[in-house]
Design an enzyme around this catalytic site. Structure first.
Site, PDB file in Angstrom:
ATOM      1  CG  HIS A 299       0.445   6.040  -0.722  1.00 36.14           C
ATOM      2  ND1 HIS A 299      -0.629   6.631  -1.339  1.00 36.14           N
ATOM      3  CD2 HIS A 299      -0.060   5.416   0.377  1.00 36.14           C
ATOM      4  CE1 HIS A 299      -1.725   6.373  -0.656  1.00 36.14           C
ATOM      5  NE2 HIS A 299      -1.414   5.633   0.385  1.00 36.14           N
TER       6      HIS A 299
ATOM      7  CG  ASP B 237      -4.349   6.681   1.722  1.00 38.84           C
ATOM      8  OD1 ASP B 237      -3.377   7.432   1.943  1.00 38.84           O
ATOM      9  OD2 ASP B 237      -4.249   5.443   1.655  1.00 38.84           O
TER      10      ASP B 237
ATOM     11  CG  HIS C  56      -1.823   1.105   1.413  1.00 39.14           C
ATOM     12  ND1 HIS C  56      -3.188   0.996   1.243  1.00 39.14           N
ATOM     13  CD2 HIS C  56      -1.608   2.408   1.753  1.00 39.14           C
ATOM     14  CE1 HIS C  56      -3.754   2.174   1.457  1.00 39.14           C
ATOM     15  NE2 HIS C  56      -2.811   3.046   1.769  1.00 39.14           N
ATOM     16  CD  GLU C  57       1.795   3.749   3.613  1.00 33.57           C
ATOM     17  OE1 GLU C  57       2.238   4.805   3.101  1.00 33.57           O
ATOM     18  OE2 GLU C  57       0.665   3.674   4.122  1.00 33.57           O
TER      19      GLU C  57
END
Length: 338
Positions: free
Chosen positions: A35, A130, A31-32
């Site tokens: 980003h 987010d 997930h990170e």
């Protein structure tokens, strides 16, 4: 776990639990990373990725200057989690129909729920999550005002944090204290994150377009390395209002000497100890060029945990910028709404 998958041995339950934990951290990391990939694609440096038990943070050294970039960057995390949830969900459905053993089915099911939760939780419209960043970017696109958009998103983030804390406290009173404490902890984390992110945005906005040369102190008072600490205290620290002084010898910067450095030496040794014995070495002193932006000086102060940076070109000392110099500019521009 025994309720959903009864009849397994203790060691199997432990193995499934370990796999589920690994999936949690791997999912958060993915997930990170998504980003970070989008941020780097648009030239935004990522200092590091920090993983927590309940999530992670990609620490940017700069904020995006375009709402469209922030929108893409913020959406990348939830989209990646939904993608993983879809993959795990399809795998779980397929293995269940094939009646494969629980050791395979269970981790896939947990992978599905972990990523579904990550996507849903991060889409809550509380800044700096987010969903809050997506909200800020959308407001920014509409209102054309970063600061007011950030204030709205941060305010919603704080309200959401208080709601989590209230629900958490209520749950502890009805016996669900593990979940309650968890929600209280996350609520405080979200509240601090929202307030900190708002301050960071206000500072960045106030310092935009201001160079280090605009705010630095020129004609800096310097000292020689061979004077005693007693002379340093009486002739400099007590005579002038500065707490830190560059130490130069024949124009070469050797380091910094401060009131804190002097305090490390007993007073009965001040006359026999020279400044060169207490200075912070040159390599530990953050330095910047005068043509850099003021925000760069603030970032270096934060990185080195100091209250000042030296302004240097080709080894020559041109000035000094302190934390107070930057705060004064931020306060003035914020109060004047500039």
């Amino acid at each position: 776990m025994p309720f959903n998958y009864p009849g397994l041995s203790a060691i199997i339950y432990w193995i499934i639990g370990l796999i589920a934990t690994i999936l949690l951290f791997a999912s958060v990391l993915f997930h990170e990373l998504c980003h970070s990939i989008i941020a780097r694609r648009y030239g935004l440096p990522i200092a590091r990725i920090t993983l927590f038990f309940f999530g992670g943070v990609s620490e940017m050294t700069e904020e995006p200057q375009d709402p469209r970039i922030e929108l893409k960057m913020a959406a990348a995390g939830p989209i990646s989690s939904l993608l993983l949830a879809t993959i795990f969900g399809i795998a779980y459905y397929s293995t269940s129909n094939l009646q494969m053993p629980p050791q395979i089915i269970a981790p896939l099911e947990y992978g599905f729920w972990i990523n579904t939760f990550l996507a849903g939780f991060n889409l809550l419209p509380g800044f700096p999550m987010d969903g809050g960043r997506i909200l800020r970017a959308s407001l920014w696109l509409w209102r054309k005002d970063l600061v007011s958009s950030t204030k709205i998103a941060a305010r919603i983030g704080v309200w959401l944090a208080y709601l989590m804390i209230a629900i958490g406290i209520s749950l502890t009173f009805v016996g669900l204290w593990p979940t309650g404490i968890w929600l209280v902890f996350i609520g405080f984390f979200l509240k601090n994150g929202a307030e900190s992110s708002l301050r960071h945005t206000l500072v960045n906005k106030a310092l935009l377009g201001i160079s280090i040369e605009d705010i630095m102190t020129k004609n800096v008072k310097t000292i020689e390395p061979d004077i005693s600490i007693d002379s340093f205290v009486t002739e400099y620290l007590l005579q002038y209002r500065h707490e830190v002084y560059p130490v130069l010898k024949e124009g070469k910067i050797l380091g910094l000497a401060s009131i804190q450095d002097a305090k490390q030496i007993p007073k009965d040794r001040w006359k026999t100890t020279s400044v060169k014995d207490i200075i912070r070495p040159n390599e530990k002193i953050p330095m910047v060029r005068p043509d850099r932006e003021a925000i760069d000086a603030l970032m270096k102060m934060s990185k080195y945990d100091v209250g000042q940076v030296l302004v240097v070109v080709d080894g020559d000392l041109l000035g000094i910028v302190t934390h107070s110099d930057i705060l004064q500019v931020v306060k003035a521009k914020t109060e004047l709404n500039l």
